[in-house]
Scaffold this active site. Structure first.
Site, PDB file in Angstrom:
ATOM      1  N   SER A 144       0.879  -1.177   0.000  1.00  0.00           N
ATOM      2  CA  SER A 144       0.000   0.000   0.000  1.00  0.00           C
ATOM      3  C   SER A 144       0.912   1.221   0.000  1.00  0.00           C
ATOM      4  O   SER A 144       2.099   1.122   0.333  1.00  0.00           O
ATOM      5  CB  SER A 144      -0.824  -0.024   1.298  1.00  0.00           C
ATOM      6  N   TYR A 157      -1.756  -1.508  10.553  1.00  0.00           N
ATOM      7  CA  TYR A 157      -1.831  -1.623   9.089  1.00  0.00           C
ATOM      8  C   TYR A 157      -0.529  -1.129   8.451  1.00  0.00           C
ATOM      9  O   TYR A 157       0.091  -1.817   7.644  1.00  0.00           O
ATOM     10  CB  TYR A 157      -3.021  -0.817   8.579  1.00  0.00           C
ATOM     11  N   LYS A 161       2.429  -3.114   6.175  1.00  0.00           N
ATOM     12  CA  LYS A 161       2.667  -2.764   4.770  1.00  0.00           C
ATOM     13  C   LYS A 161       4.131  -2.382   4.535  1.00  0.00           C
ATOM     14  O   LYS A 161       4.699  -2.679   3.480  1.00  0.00           O
ATOM     15  CB  LYS A 161       1.700  -1.658   4.327  1.00  0.00           C
TER      16      LYS A 161
HETATM   17  N1  LIG Z   1      -8.690  -0.562  -1.062  1.00  0.00           N
HETATM   18  C1  LIG Z   1      -7.640   0.223  -0.895  1.00  0.00           C
HETATM   19  O1  LIG Z   1      -7.759   1.470  -0.890  1.00  0.00           O
HETATM   20  C2  LIG Z   1      -6.275  -0.369  -0.720  1.00  0.00           C
HETATM   21  C3  LIG Z   1      -5.173   0.492  -0.784  1.00  0.00           C
HETATM   22  C4  LIG Z   1      -3.902  -0.030  -0.629  1.00  0.00           C
HETATM   23  C5  LIG Z   1      -3.738  -1.383  -0.429  1.00  0.00           C
HETATM   24  N2  LIG Z   1      -4.816  -2.214  -0.373  1.00  0.00           N
HETATM   25  C6  LIG Z   1      -4.577  -3.640  -0.145  1.00  0.00           C
HETATM   26  O2  LIG Z   1      -5.202  -4.386  -1.164  1.00  0.00           O
HETATM   27  C7  LIG Z   1      -5.413  -5.723  -0.705  1.00  0.00           C
HETATM   28  C8  LIG Z   1      -6.817  -6.165  -1.080  1.00  0.00           C
HETATM   29  O3  LIG Z   1      -7.754  -5.422  -0.328  1.00  0.00           O
HETATM   30  P1  LIG Z   1      -9.071  -4.800  -0.973  1.00  0.00           P
HETATM   31  O4  LIG Z   1      -8.940  -3.347  -0.886  1.00  0.00           O
HETATM   32  O5  LIG Z   1      -9.362  -5.433  -2.269  1.00  0.00           O
HETATM   33  O6  LIG Z   1     -10.155  -5.196   0.150  1.00  0.00           O
HETATM   34  P2  LIG Z   1     -11.358  -6.238   0.134  1.00  0.00           P
HETATM   35  O7  LIG Z   1     -11.833  -6.309   1.554  1.00  0.00           O
HETATM   36  O8  LIG Z   1     -12.332  -5.897  -0.937  1.00  0.00           O
HETATM   37  O9  LIG Z   1     -10.642  -7.596  -0.270  1.00  0.00           O
HETATM   38  C9  LIG Z   1      -9.821  -8.302   0.623  1.00  0.00           C
HETATM   39  C10 LIG Z   1     -10.091  -9.779   0.449  1.00  0.00           C
HETATM   40  O10 LIG Z   1      -9.232 -10.500   1.354  1.00  0.00           O
HETATM   41  C11 LIG Z   1      -9.999 -11.504   1.993  1.00  0.00           C
HETATM   42  N3  LIG Z   1      -9.382 -11.868   3.269  1.00  0.00           N
HETATM   43  C12 LIG Z   1      -9.406 -11.171   4.435  1.00  0.00           C
HETATM   44  N4  LIG Z   1      -8.765 -11.849   5.386  1.00  0.00           N
HETATM   45  C13 LIG Z   1      -8.309 -12.986   4.818  1.00  0.00           C
HETATM   46  C14 LIG Z   1      -7.554 -14.083   5.284  1.00  0.00           C
HETATM   47  N5  LIG Z   1      -7.169 -14.156   6.572  1.00  0.00           N
HETATM   48  N6  LIG Z   1      -7.244 -15.076   4.437  1.00  0.00           N
HETATM   49  C15 LIG Z   1      -7.663 -15.026   3.149  1.00  0.00           C
HETATM   50  N7  LIG Z   1      -8.387 -14.019   2.629  1.00  0.00           N
HETATM   51  C16 LIG Z   1      -8.697 -13.015   3.457  1.00  0.00           C
HETATM   52  C17 LIG Z   1     -11.380 -10.901   2.136  1.00  0.00           C
HETATM   53  O11 LIG Z   1     -12.381 -11.880   2.345  1.00  0.00           O
HETATM   54  C18 LIG Z   1     -11.529 -10.157   0.821  1.00  0.00           C
HETATM   55  O12 LIG Z   1     -12.088 -10.962  -0.190  1.00  0.00           O
HETATM   56  C19 LIG Z   1      -5.140  -5.683   0.799  1.00  0.00           C
HETATM   57  O13 LIG Z   1      -3.865  -6.222   1.069  1.00  0.00           O
HETATM   58  C20 LIG Z   1      -5.167  -4.209   1.128  1.00  0.00           C
HETATM   59  O14 LIG Z   1      -4.391  -3.891   2.269  1.00  0.00           O
HETATM   60  C21 LIG Z   1      -6.087  -1.735  -0.515  1.00  0.00           C
END
Ligand SMILES: NC(=O)c1ccc[n+]([C@@H]2O[C@H](COP(=O)([O-])OP(=O)(O)OC[C@H]3O[C@@H](n4cnc5c(N)ncnc54)[C@H](O)[C@@H]3O)[C@@H](O)[C@H]2O)c1
Length: 284
Positions: A144, A157, A161
């Site tokens: 992130s 968090y 990261k």
């Molecule tokens: N959305 C943002 O703004 C953003 C920004 C930077 C980084 N990220 C990163 O992107 C990645 C995906 O997140 P997202 O934004 O798509 O969120 P999201 O909640 O839509 O998707 C995350 C997925 O991970 C699954 N998950 C959660 N815990 C789990 C576990 N213990 N084992 C297996 N699966 C698990 C959830 O069920 C979900 O399907 C994450 O690592 C998040 O930190 C997101």
């Protein structure tokens, strides 16, 4: 990796958000796709929807914080598809709103278990396999912008990261000159359900502590940023290009550059101070 068609990909957090978009993009490029997720219902729906497009796709339920579960998921993927080439260690949870000293230990355990150990488990489960099959591959770890420049009130968090960035840099150095590439994805706000991460709070940690007013306000701000964030398919396209070009750092939000510049400026200023300190006469 330049030609993805016919190869196999494994994506954690594949039932929604960025992970699902990655799975869709890989399938569109002719890859066989294994989606892994802790949420069985949404996973089944995601696999069904992708299969309807004609994709070769399967799903495996898996908690990435559980090393044995990730190893089982890896074995199932290899059994289903043969050699696996692209690994996306993407599952993550948004956790830890509040000042450092007030964060409950379980929030730290959860964040580190999923966001950092989950990535480590994915690398440990698949890297030996990729080295053995010898056809090359690519590892994409989702960090992130929070792993590049830290703000307040979200330490668990942010810490995880930063860890994912560091791990990816080390891996890239270790694998330099091989046919295995490494990318670390560092997005800013993306329109996903990460603000609803509490849906996957592990029961083994007991009931979740009620949020403070401050944390609730912060969460509302975060939700608003997410809803106006980047589309997941745009992020996935950026990742595909990074795999093609073997880019280590994958940025998506150019408007966040000043935050990086400010961090580097402060670090280099401290370095200059160290150099000036060294030149000073020793104290009498
Ligand atoms: N959305 C943002 O703004 C953003 C920004 C930077 C980084 N990220 C990163 O992107 C990645 C995906 O997140 P997202 O934004 O798509 O969120 P999201 O909640 O839509 O998707 C995350 C997925 O991970 C699954 N998950 C959660 N815990 C789990 C576990 N213990 N084992 C297996 N699966 C698990 C959830 O069920 C979900 O399907 C994450 O690592 C998040 O930190 C997101």
């Amino acid at each position: 990796m330049r030609d993805l068609a016919g190869k196999a990909a494994f994506v954690t957090g594949g039932a929604s958000g960025i992970g699902l978009a990655l799975g869709c993009a890989f399938a569109r490029d002719g890859m066989k796709v294994m989606l892994a997720d802790i949420e069985a219902g949404p996973l089944e729906q995601a696999v069904g929807a992708l299969a309807e497009t004609g994709a070769t796709v399967k799903g495996v339920t898996c908690d990435v914080s559980d090393r044995a579960a990730v190893e089982r998921a890896a074995a199932e993927t290899i059994r289903a598809f043969g050699p696996v080439h692209v690994i996306c260690n993407n599952a993550g949870v948004g956790v830890g709103g509040g000042p450092v000293e007030e964060i409950p230990p379980a929030d730290w355990d959860w964040a580190i278990g999923v966001n950092l150990m989950g990535v480590i488990h994915g690398v440990a489960a698949f890297l030996p396999h990729i080295k053995t099959h010898g056809e090359g591959g690519h590892i994409v770890n989702t960090a992130s912008m929070a792993g590049m420049a830290t703000g307040p009130m979200m330490s668990p968090y942010n810490v995880t990261k930063y860890g994912v960035v560091s791990l990816s840099e080390a891996l890239a150095a270790e694998l330099q000159g091989t046919a295995i590439g490494v990318s670390v994805l560092c997005p800013g706000w993306v329109d996903t359900r990460i603000d609803e991460s509490g849906r996957n709070w592990p029961t083994r940690f007991g009931p979740r502590r009620a949020q403070t007013t401050l944390a609730r306000e912060r969460q509302a701000q975060i939700a608003a940023m997410l809803r106006s964030g980047m589309r997941t398919d745009e992020v996935a396209e950026r990742v595909l290009r990074a795999i093609h070009d073997n880019d280590l750092y994958v940025f998506t939000h150019v408007e966040m550059r000043p935050a990086l510049e400010e961090r580097f400026r402060r670090i280099l200023t401290a370095y200059d101070k160290a150099a000036a300190f060294k030149r000073q006469e020793p104290r009498p």
